[in-house]
Design a protein around this motif. Structure first.
Motif, PDB file in Angstrom:
ATOM      1  N   GLN A 149      -6.474   5.638  -6.600  1.00 23.64           N
ATOM      2  CA  GLN A 149      -5.969   7.020  -6.554  1.00 23.64           C
ATOM      3  C   GLN A 149      -4.863   7.222  -7.581  1.00 23.64           C
ATOM      4  OE1 GLN A 149      -5.574   8.902  -2.725  1.00 23.64           O
ATOM      5  NE2 GLN A 149      -6.818   7.298  -1.793  1.00 23.64           N
ATOM      6  N   TYR A 150      -4.013   6.182  -7.757  1.00 24.45           N
ATOM      7  CA  TYR A 150      -2.984   6.262  -8.800  1.00 24.45           C
ATOM      8  C   TYR A 150      -3.656   6.454 -10.167  1.00 24.45           C
ATOM      9  CZ  TYR A 150      -0.146   4.682 -12.634  1.00 24.45           C
ATOM     10  OH  TYR A 150       0.447   4.621 -13.864  1.00 24.45           O
ATOM     11  N   GLN A 183      -5.575   2.865  -2.900  1.00 27.97           N
ATOM     12  CA  GLN A 183      -4.380   3.565  -3.389  1.00 27.97           C
ATOM     13  C   GLN A 183      -4.221   3.386  -4.892  1.00 27.97           C
ATOM     14  OE1 GLN A 183      -2.478   5.787  -2.404  1.00 27.97           O
ATOM     15  NE2 GLN A 183      -3.074   5.788  -0.274  1.00 27.97           N
ATOM     16  N   ALA A 201       1.025   4.197  -2.812  1.00 29.56           N
ATOM     17  CA  ALA A 201       0.847   5.623  -2.478  1.00 29.56           C
ATOM     18  C   ALA A 201       2.002   6.455  -3.047  1.00 29.56           C
ATOM     19  CB  ALA A 201       0.771   5.793  -0.956  1.00 29.56           C
ATOM     20  N   ARG A 214       0.839  -1.210   0.000  1.00 23.87           N
ATOM     21  CA  ARG A 214       0.000   0.000   0.000  1.00 23.87           C
ATOM     22  C   ARG A 214       0.874   1.260   0.000  1.00 23.87           C
ATOM     23  NH1 ARG A 214      -2.158  -0.088   5.127  1.00 23.87           N
ATOM     24  NH2 ARG A 214      -0.417   1.268   5.630  1.00 23.87           N
ATOM     25  N   GLU A 215       1.951   1.233   0.768  1.00 24.22           N
ATOM     26  CA  GLU A 215       2.850   2.397   0.805  1.00 24.22           C
ATOM     27  C   GLU A 215       3.518   2.610  -0.562  1.00 24.22           C
ATOM     28  OE1 GLU A 215       3.106   4.697   3.087  1.00 24.22           O
ATOM     29  OE2 GLU A 215       1.632   3.604   4.277  1.00 24.22           O
TER      30      GLU A 215
END
Ligand code: HEM
Length: 311
Positions: A264-265, A261, A125, A121-122
């Motif tokens: 969102q990307y 995420q 992001a 997930r990081e």
């Protein structure tokens, strides 16, 4: 007015070893490092034999930094190339975690899965945030070098396609773009025809007693995924335990955070593209923004999104 660009020459390409294989290196140890500190008196080592140094060799840094070749005189093209390559590396980092998540799911190792999903997930992001840099390229700046892309497009990124496929968004037509690349196609075809991380997540909850239709556990994995009512019902039952510490609930939430995420990307790509090229067609043959709009509406792990309405 365009910015007159200068490209500093930092490396002589004639001296770079261009092999894709790892370079030979020594393996260190605590004892060796302590001896080295005694020899250097505590200052960093600066004398090396041969034509390289261990840092350069460990990651083939001189080769990596020799692979940026702007085709135009436009200032922004160097940034575009570098950020494209950074993204490819980050897609590879993401895929590495997801590949291992899938392997751990097959062995019901949920504790380890949660650790790797938090990292995935990081990374996602981080990839999404890279649009902050890319969207400093203006419409005029981009159009100064766009023609030099020919028909190159991110849509032809095999690394990104691997990420999409392992997350569960199979698309045989887009995979076919790589059929003619013999060093890429075998892994791409295998990814298309193997169960995704989402397929393995469904198999895991079935094994845990949250039963799904047999057709969800054995199907043609290359077919584009269609959300399944029995899968949504199984996740509803998982959430029905009403225990936020329950490992399967934490697993569901962790997947959803990763899917969020990734959405969102996609959204940042979509708005950045609209901002940079407006409604012009893509270089990869698509209508551009109109095609990407449909991509923005897709969700990874779709039943985890739709189940919300019933909770
Ligand atoms: C900054 C300028 C960019 C523009 C104007 C742009 C534009 C587009 C367009 C129009 C498409 C649709 C396919 C087509 O080309 O016809 C597309 C797809 C795509 N682009 Fe970009 N792009 C940009 C940068 C990037 C970068 C730096 C990456 C990352 C390496 C990237 C990754 C992708 C991917 C992976 C797709 C396929 C999406 C999918 O299959 O869901 N793009 N892009």
């Amino acid at each position: 007015m365009s910015i007159a660009t200068e490209i500093p020459r930092l490396i002589d390409p004639a001296g770079v070893e261009a092999s894709a294989h790892p370079r030979p290196m020594n393996v260190g140890s605590d004892a060796q490092r302590e001896q080295t500190v005694r020899d250097t008196g505590g200052a960093p080592s600066t004398d090396f034999a041969g034509r390289s140094n261990p840092y350069i060799d460990y990651e083939s840094i001189d080769l990596l930094l020799s692979l940026q070749h702007p085709r135009s005189a436009a200032h922004d093209e160097m940034l575009f190339i570098l950020m494209g390559q950074v993204k490819e590396l980050l897609f590879k980092a993401l895929h590495h975690e997801l590949h291992n998540v899938r392997a751990l799911l097959r062995r019901d190792k949920l504790d380890e899965v949660l650790i790797l999903l938090a990292r995935a997930r990081e990374i996602a992001a981080y990839i999404a945030a890279s649009w902050n840099v890319l969207s400093t390229i203006t419409t005029r700046g981009f159009s100064e070098f766009r023609d030099y892309l020919g028909s190159a497009s991110g849509q032809l990124s095999f690394m990104y396609r691997h990420v999409e496929f392992i997350l569960g968004n199979k698309n045989e037509a887009l995979a076919r773009a790589h059929r003619n690349v013999p060093h890429v196609w075998p892994a791409m075809e295998a990814a298309l025809r193997s169960p995704s991380l989402w397929d393995e997540a469904i198999a895991l909850i079935d094994r845990a007693g949250f039963k799904v239709e047999a057709s969800c556990l054995d199907r043609d994995w290359a077919e584009t995924y269609k959300p399944q009512p029995s899968v949504e019902a199984a996740w509803l039952a998982v959430y029905g335990r009403c225990d936020p510490t329950d490992p399967l609930t934490r697993f569901a939430e962790s997947l959803l955070a990763l899917g969020d995420q990734m959405s969102q990307y996609r959204f940042r790509h979509f708005t950045s593209v609209e901002r940079i090229i407006g409604m012009k067609p893509g270089t990869g043959g698509s209508s551009g923004v109109a095609w990407l709009r449909a991509v923005v509406d897709q969700r990874f792990f779709p039943e985890l999104w739709t189940v919300r309405t019933r909770m």
